[in-house]
Design an enzyme around this catalytic site. Structure first.
Site, PDB file in Angstrom:
ATOM      1  N   ASP A   6       0.681  -1.054  -0.122  1.00 29.53           N
ATOM      2  CA  ASP A   6       0.159   0.203   0.252  1.00 29.53           C
ATOM      3  C   ASP A   6       0.841   1.130   0.427  1.00 29.53           C
ATOM      4  O   ASP A   6       2.058   1.144  -0.084  1.00 29.53           O
ATOM      5  CB  ASP A   6      -0.815   0.180   1.573  1.00 29.53           C
ATOM      6  N   SER A   7       0.338   1.903  -0.062  1.00 30.14           N
ATOM      7  CA  SER A   7       1.304   3.329  -0.305  1.00 30.14           C
ATOM      8  C   SER A   7       1.311   4.120   1.518  1.00 30.14           C
ATOM      9  O   SER A   7       2.241   4.761   1.534  1.00 30.14           O
ATOM     10  CB  SER A   7      -0.047   5.131  -0.538  1.00 30.14           C
ATOM     11  N   TYR A  38      -1.085   8.002  -2.568  1.00 28.38           N
ATOM     12  CA  TYR A  38      -1.693   8.050  -3.692  1.00 28.38           C
ATOM     13  C   TYR A  38      -3.177   9.031  -4.472  1.00 28.38           C
ATOM     14  O   TYR A  38      -2.303   9.197  -6.039  1.00 28.38           O
ATOM     15  CB  TYR A  38      -1.402   6.770  -4.194  1.00 28.38           C
ATOM     16  N   CYS A  69      -4.326  -1.683  -1.340  1.00 26.57           N
ATOM     17  CA  CYS A  69      -4.269  -0.472  -2.029  1.00 26.57           C
ATOM     18  C   CYS A  69      -6.221  -0.099  -3.405  1.00 26.57           C
ATOM     19  O   CYS A  69      -5.630  -0.395  -4.797  1.00 26.57           O
ATOM     20  CB  CYS A  69      -3.240   0.724  -2.648  1.00 26.57           C
ATOM     21  N   THR A  71      -6.313   2.692  -4.886  1.00 27.11           N
ATOM     22  CA  THR A  71      -5.529   3.572  -6.218  1.00 27.11           C
ATOM     23  C   THR A  71      -4.061   2.830  -6.782  1.00 27.11           C
ATOM     24  O   THR A  71      -4.883   2.475  -7.792  1.00 27.11           O
ATOM     25  CB  THR A  71      -5.290   5.018  -5.489  1.00 27.11           C
ATOM     26  N   CYS A 185     -11.344   3.035  -0.221  1.00 31.39           N
ATOM     27  CA  CYS A 185      -9.941   3.100  -0.252  1.00 31.39           C
ATOM     28  C   CYS A 185      -9.435   1.793   1.215  1.00 31.39           C
ATOM     29  O   CYS A 185     -10.039   2.536   2.103  1.00 31.39           O
ATOM     30  CB  CYS A 185      -9.489   4.719  -0.089  1.00 31.39           C
ATOM     31  N   HIS A 187      -7.154   2.209   3.743  1.00 34.20           N
ATOM     32  CA  HIS A 187      -6.810   3.948   4.744  1.00 34.20           C
ATOM     33  C   HIS A 187      -8.450   3.658   5.904  1.00 34.20           C
ATOM     34  O   HIS A 187      -8.509   4.122   7.106  1.00 34.20           O
ATOM     35  CB  HIS A 187      -6.584   4.447   4.972  1.00 34.20           C
TER      36      HIS A 187
END
Length: 272
Positions: A6-7, A38, A69, A71, A185, A187
């Protein structure tokens, strides 16, 4: 070994589900925090960063790679499979399908990053499953950054700011009769307590409001990862190795990840 990318720390929402379903699997987590978030970068830039990270995970011995992720999945999943054809990749996508099947009002709210909402992968999902629905896209600016710096859970000094940040995105969707919310997302599941607070506050102020269901794709991604892992007939003996790497600050990652997962998380710095 399973690689999880993941970012930032958001992919830990998928990591914890994988650990729950495949407790004996060795895991390596890579966070590209040198380039987080991202969600506000171009698709081309995200694709290049994701290909580089996946190459490192494969070189380290990961037989399966989870792109935890939305994105990065939207930008790079096809390119990853073309570049590394012998490695199975498990990607993320907003849970438009289950939301479409569940909604009673016909209104679905999608909480996501701007880049995910611009992607062809997202557009394809909406075309297939949202044709007869009213889908409201809500770019959630600042949400990723809030999770990346999270220090504690509900009741903390940051609690009021998180209530405002989350409420500003969730309340307009509920006001338009959305009865399903899609977390687009990885997160965002870590903001679930504040999302539920916003829903509760709305329902308290509107006693006849519809019930609201929140869709988090992490459990489904973990189930798919387990399926791929078992198809490869992979197993591990003894205590599974679990590594955490970041291209940002190892100390910062360890601090936030320990809060999010609820146990001490060591981390190492990686320069890609």
């Amino acid at each position: 070994m399973i690689g999880v990318f993941d970012s930032g720390v958001g992919g830990l929402s998928v990591w914890r589900e994988i650990v729950r379903l495949i407790p004996d699997a060795p895991l390596t987590y890579l966070a590209d925090q040198a380039h987080v978030p991202y969600g506000e970068r171009s698709l081309d830039e995200v694709r290049a960063l994701t290909l580089r990270a996946a190459g490192w995970l494969i070189a380290r011995g990961c037989r399966v790679v989870v792109i935890a992720c939305n994105t990065a999945s939207a930008a790079a999943l096809e390119a990853l499979r073309a570049t590394f054809p012998t490695t199975p990749f498990v990607g993320m996508e907003p849970a438009i399908k289950p939301a479409a099947l569940h909604t009673r009002t016909g209104v679905v709210g999608v909480l996501a990053t701007p880049t995910t909402l611009r992607s062809a992968r997202y557009a394809s999902l909406v075309s297939r499953w949202g044709r007869d629905l009213h889908i409201i896209e809500q770019p959630c600016l600042g949400w990723v950054e809030a999770v990346e710096r999270m220090q504690s859970q509900v009741g903390s000094a940051e609690d009021a700011e998180l209530r405002r940040l989350v409420g500003d995105c969730v309340m307009p969707l509920l006001a338009q009769d959305a009865d399903t919310l899609v977390l687009g997302c990885t997160h965002f599941p870590f903001l679930r307590p504040w999302i539920e607070q916003a829903i509760s506050a709305w329902q308290a102020a509107h006693p006849v409001a519809h019930a609201v269901t929140v869709f988090d794709p992490a459990p489904a991604v973990a189930r798919r990862t387990r399926q791929v892992w078992l198809e490869l007939t992979l197993s591990a003996d003894g205590t599974p190795a679990r590594e955490f790497w970041t291209t940002g600050s190892a100390g910062r990652f360890a601090q936030v990840a320990s809060v999010l997962l609820g146990y001490p998380v060591p981390a190492r710095l990686l320069t890609l």
